[in-house]
Write a protein that holds these residues in place. Structure first.
Motif, PDB file in Angstrom:
ATOM      1  N   ALA A 186      36.974  42.800  86.741  1.00 26.28           N
ATOM      2  CA  ALA A 186      37.044  42.074  85.464  1.00 26.28           C
ATOM      3  C   ALA A 186      35.673  41.842  84.844  1.00 26.28           C
ATOM      4  CB  ALA A 186      37.743  40.730  85.671  1.00 26.28           C
ATOM      5  N   GLY A 187      34.633  42.481  85.390  1.00 26.61           N
ATOM      6  CA  GLY A 187      33.303  42.293  84.834  1.00 26.61           C
ATOM      7  C   GLY A 187      32.793  40.881  85.067  1.00 26.61           C
ATOM      8  N   ASP A 188      31.982  40.388  84.155  1.00 27.95           N
ATOM      9  CA  ASP A 188      31.469  39.019  84.250  1.00 27.95           C
ATOM     10  C   ASP A 188      32.582  38.046  83.894  1.00 27.95           C
ATOM     11  OD1 ASP A 188      28.883  39.708  84.976  1.00 27.95           O
ATOM     12  OD2 ASP A 188      28.243  39.964  82.902  1.00 27.95           O
ATOM     13  N   LEU A 189      32.907  37.166  84.815  1.00 25.26           N
ATOM     14  CA  LEU A 189      34.001  36.236  84.544  1.00 25.26           C
ATOM     15  C   LEU A 189      33.598  34.799  84.840  1.00 25.26           C
ATOM     16  CD1 LEU A 189      35.346  35.325  87.474  1.00 25.26           C
ATOM     17  CD2 LEU A 189      36.401  37.547  87.328  1.00 25.26           C
ATOM     18  N   ALA A 190      34.368  33.886  84.261  1.00 26.86           N
ATOM     19  CA  ALA A 190      34.140  32.464  84.456  1.00 26.86           C
ATOM     20  C   ALA A 190      35.484  31.772  84.576  1.00 26.86           C
ATOM     21  CB  ALA A 190      33.356  31.880  83.287  1.00 26.86           C
ATOM     22  N   VAL A 191      35.484  30.634  85.248  1.00 32.78           N
ATOM     23  CA  VAL A 191      36.665  29.777  85.309  1.00 32.78           C
ATOM     24  C   VAL A 191      36.555  28.757  84.179  1.00 32.78           C
ATOM     25  CG1 VAL A 191      38.043  28.214  86.724  1.00 32.78           C
ATOM     26  CG2 VAL A 191      36.615  29.945  87.819  1.00 32.78           C
ATOM     27  N   VAL A 192      37.655  28.516  83.481  1.00 33.05           N
ATOM     28  CA  VAL A 192      37.686  27.441  82.497  1.00 33.05           C
ATOM     29  C   VAL A 192      38.519  26.323  83.099  1.00 33.05           C
ATOM     30  CG1 VAL A 192      38.316  26.765  80.164  1.00 33.05           C
ATOM     31  CG2 VAL A 192      37.534  29.099  80.607  1.00 33.05           C
ATOM     32  N   SER A 193      37.915  25.165  83.295  1.00 32.21           N
ATOM     33  CA  SER A 193      38.619  24.073  83.978  1.00 32.21           C
ATOM     34  C   SER A 193      38.470  22.753  83.244  1.00 32.21           C
ATOM     35  CB  SER A 193      38.096  23.914  85.409  1.00 32.21           C
ATOM     36  OG  SER A 193      38.788  22.880  86.076  1.00 32.21           O
ATOM     37  N   SER A 194      39.580  22.023  83.171  1.00 33.92           N
ATOM     38  CA  SER A 194      39.572  20.679  82.589  1.00 33.92           C
ATOM     39  C   SER A 194      39.329  19.614  83.642  1.00 33.92           C
ATOM     40  CB  SER A 194      40.915  20.402  81.909  1.00 33.92           C
ATOM     41  OG  SER A 194      41.960  20.372  82.880  1.00 33.92           O
ATOM     42  N   PHE A 195      39.294  20.020  84.920  1.00 31.96           N
ATOM     43  CA  PHE A 195      39.217  19.082  86.044  1.00 31.96           C
ATOM     44  C   PHE A 195      40.325  18.045  85.904  1.00 31.96           C
ATOM     45  CE2 PHE A 195      35.171  21.139  86.253  1.00 31.96           C
ATOM     46  CZ  PHE A 195      34.865  21.165  87.603  1.00 31.96           C
ATOM     47  N   GLY A 196      41.515  18.560  85.595  1.00 28.88           N
ATOM     48  CA  GLY A 196      42.676  17.713  85.395  1.00 28.88           C
ATOM     49  C   GLY A 196      43.500  17.536  86.649  1.00 28.88           C
ATOM     50  N   ALA A 197      44.784  17.283  86.451  1.00 31.75           N
ATOM     51  CA  ALA A 197      45.669  16.890  87.541  1.00 31.75           C
ATOM     52  C   ALA A 197      45.768  17.921  88.660  1.00 31.75           C
ATOM     53  CB  ALA A 197      47.055  16.583  86.986  1.00 31.75           C
ATOM     54  N   GLU A 198      45.778  19.204  88.318  1.00 30.38           N
ATOM     55  CA  GLU A 198      45.995  20.251  89.322  1.00 30.38           C
ATOM     56  C   GLU A 198      44.805  21.198  89.466  1.00 30.38           C
ATOM     57  OE1 GLU A 198      49.312  21.743  87.308  1.00 30.38           O
ATOM     58  OE2 GLU A 198      50.726  20.263  88.098  1.00 30.38           O
ATOM     59  N   SER A 199      43.707  20.896  88.799  1.00 30.13           N
ATOM     60  CA  SER A 199      42.575  21.813  88.726  1.00 30.13           C
ATOM     61  C   SER A 199      41.961  22.152  90.076  1.00 30.13           C
ATOM     62  CB  SER A 199      41.491  21.239  87.811  1.00 30.13           C
ATOM     63  OG  SER A 199      41.945  21.105  86.492  1.00 30.13           O
ATOM     64  N   ALA A 200      42.028  21.229  91.011  1.00 29.88           N
ATOM     65  CA  ALA A 200      41.365  21.429  92.298  1.00 29.88           C
ATOM     66  C   ALA A 200      41.877  22.659  93.040  1.00 29.88           C
ATOM     67  CB  ALA A 200      41.536  20.190  93.173  1.00 29.88           C
ATOM     68  N   VAL A 201      43.135  23.037  92.801  1.00 29.22           N
ATOM     69  CA  VAL A 201      43.709  24.173  93.526  1.00 29.22           C
ATOM     70  C   VAL A 201      42.997  25.471  93.158  1.00 29.22           C
ATOM     71  CG1 VAL A 201      45.773  25.585  93.837  1.00 29.22           C
ATOM     72  CG2 VAL A 201      45.958  23.092  93.829  1.00 29.22           C
ATOM     73  N   LEU A 202      42.933  25.783  91.875  1.00 31.25           N
ATOM     74  CA  LEU A 202      42.260  27.017  91.459  1.00 31.25           C
ATOM     75  C   LEU A 202      40.775  26.969  91.797  1.00 31.25           C
ATOM     76  CD1 LEU A 202      42.253  29.754  90.102  1.00 31.25           C
ATOM     77  CD2 LEU A 202      41.987  28.606  87.887  1.00 31.25           C
ATOM     78  N   LEU A 203      40.152  25.819  91.608  1.00 22.99           N
ATOM     79  CA  LEU A 203      38.726  25.706  91.902  1.00 22.99           C
ATOM     80  C   LEU A 203      38.452  25.933  93.392  1.00 22.99           C
ATOM     81  CD1 LEU A 203      37.898  22.603  89.675  1.00 22.99           C
ATOM     82  CD2 LEU A 203      37.301  25.003  89.226  1.00 22.99           C
ATOM     83  N   HIS A 204      39.331  25.433  94.244  1.00 19.25           N
ATOM     84  CA  HIS A 204      39.172  25.641  95.683  1.00 19.25           C
ATOM     85  C   HIS A 204      39.340  27.118  96.036  1.00 19.25           C
ATOM     86  CE1 HIS A 204      40.459  25.633  99.966  1.00 19.25           C
ATOM     87  NE2 HIS A 204      39.612  24.623 100.073  1.00 19.25           N
ATOM     88  N   LEU A 205      40.326  27.767  95.438  1.00 15.23           N
ATOM     89  CA  LEU A 205      40.563  29.186  95.699  1.00 15.23           C
ATOM     90  C   LEU A 205      39.364  30.035  95.267  1.00 15.23           C
ATOM     91  CD1 LEU A 205      44.274  29.383  94.549  1.00 15.23           C
ATOM     92  CD2 LEU A 205      43.458  30.121  96.800  1.00 15.23           C
ATOM     93  N   VAL A 206      38.852  29.773  94.083  1.00 10.59           N
ATOM     94  CA  VAL A 206      37.712  30.544  93.569  1.00 10.59           C
ATOM     95  C   VAL A 206      36.476  30.289  94.419  1.00 10.59           C
ATOM     96  CG1 VAL A 206      36.144  30.823  91.616  1.00 10.59           C
ATOM     97  CG2 VAL A 206      38.598  30.673  91.217  1.00 10.59           C
ATOM     98  N   ALA A 207      36.221  29.030  94.762  1.00 13.22           N
ATOM     99  CA  ALA A 207      35.049  28.706  95.576  1.00 13.22           C
ATOM    100  C   ALA A 207      35.132  29.361  96.948  1.00 13.22           C
ATOM    101  CB  ALA A 207      34.923  27.194  95.720  1.00 13.22           C
ATOM    102  N   ASP A 208      36.355  29.521  97.452  1.00 14.67           N
ATOM    103  CA  ASP A 208      36.546  30.161  98.750  1.00 14.67           C
ATOM    104  C   ASP A 208      36.221  31.650  98.695  1.00 14.67           C
ATOM    105  OD1 ASP A 208      37.411  30.081 101.499  1.00 14.67           O
ATOM    106  OD2 ASP A 208      39.214  31.150 100.867  1.00 14.67           O
ATOM    107  N   VAL A 209      36.446  32.260  97.527  1.00 16.43           N
ATOM    108  CA  VAL A 209      36.172  33.688  97.369  1.00 16.43           C
ATOM    109  C   VAL A 209      34.726  33.937  96.947  1.00 16.43           C
ATOM    110  CG1 VAL A 209      36.751  35.766  96.034  1.00 16.43           C
ATOM    111  CG2 VAL A 209      38.574  34.239  96.818  1.00 16.43           C
TER     112      VAL A 209
END
Length: 251
Positions: free
Chosen positions: A46-69
């Motif tokens: 996907a080339g240069d990519l970024a996560v867009v996060s509101s740090f809302g109710a469920e945000s920790a799940v995707l952030l944890h997955l991305v940080a793990d990778v």
């Protein structure tokens, strides 16, 4: 804080096409979310990519997955100036806990002074408020990336029910790829991931806020109601604008 890309694109060709989105959806059909993220990030699909996060109710799940990778992936956060204090504290706690590469985006000060001097535009023109405080700053930041990762899930609202994992961002004329890793996750899946990985919850969730945005435009939700029904309550509005209606709506 992450430094954004130093070299702008010189060509005008689309980064990705609808054909690319279809190909990627087929490529990762049946793959787990983590397998898909690892394949996309480590395979540089996907080339240069970024996560867009509101740090809302469920945000920790995707952030944890991305940080793990891949922890260095930039995490873009729109600091609208209207967030709950609890959201900002939660953001800082997750950044420290997960080692996230946080990039804070803010609205243009001159435009705020010209178009929302009182800071009350949300009360009479929520679309205009979102445009100034969210849509424009994010569009400017995402111009530097080829793809973005969002936290949208099908169960959140009817407008998100049929989204694919990979799609083309129709708000971008350069064919940026939009990736929805959690689109097929259920509320139970989200809860189970929080428990399995001992992730902290946003403190407002326990107080009746299953979907959390800016403080003036976020209200409590009654049991059984659409999780996003507390957003812009009383207005014919379900999205802030960073996910265009034509996409069947980010984050």
């Amino acid at each position: 804080m992450n430094e954004t890309r130093k070299i702008d694109r010189l060509d005008a060709a689309p980064r990705f096409t609808e054909h690319d989105a279809v190909r990627l959806n087929r490529m990762f059909r049946g793959a787990s979310t983590r397998e898909m993220l690892a394949g996309v990030i480590e395979g540089d699909l996907a080339g240069d990519l970024a996560v867009v996060s509101s740090f809302g109710a469920e945000s920790a799940v995707l952030l944890h997955l991305v940080a793990d990778v891949d922890p260095p992936v930039p995490v873009l956060f729109l600091d609208t100036g209207k967030h709950f204090a609890e959201t900002l504290a939660y953001r800082d706690a997750l950044v420290e806990r997960l080692g996230l590469n946080l990039v804070v985006l803010k609205p243009d000060e001159a435009e705020l002074a010209a178009k929302d001097e009182s800071g009350l535009r949300w009360s009479y023109d929520p679309d205009g408020c979102c445009e100034i405080r969210k849509v424009k700053p994010l569009a400017q930041a995402l111009a530097r990336y080829d793809a973005s990762l969002t936290g949208r899930k099908a169960f959140q609202s009817s407008t998100r029910a049929n989204l694919p994992r990979f799609e083309i961002d129709t708000s971008d004329t350069q064919g940026r790829l939009k990736i929805n890793p959690l689109i097929d996750w259920s509320a139970d899946d989200i809860d189970a991931y929080f428990e399995a990985n001992d992730l902290p919850r946003h403190p407002l969730v326990a107080r009746g806020f299953p979907s959390i945005g800016c403080e003036p435009c976020t209200h409590k939700v009654a049991p059984g109601e659409d999780p996003r029904s507390g957003r812009w309550k009383g207005w014919d509005k379900t999205e802030c604008g960073i996910h265009r209606p034509g996409e069947e709506p980010f984050l």
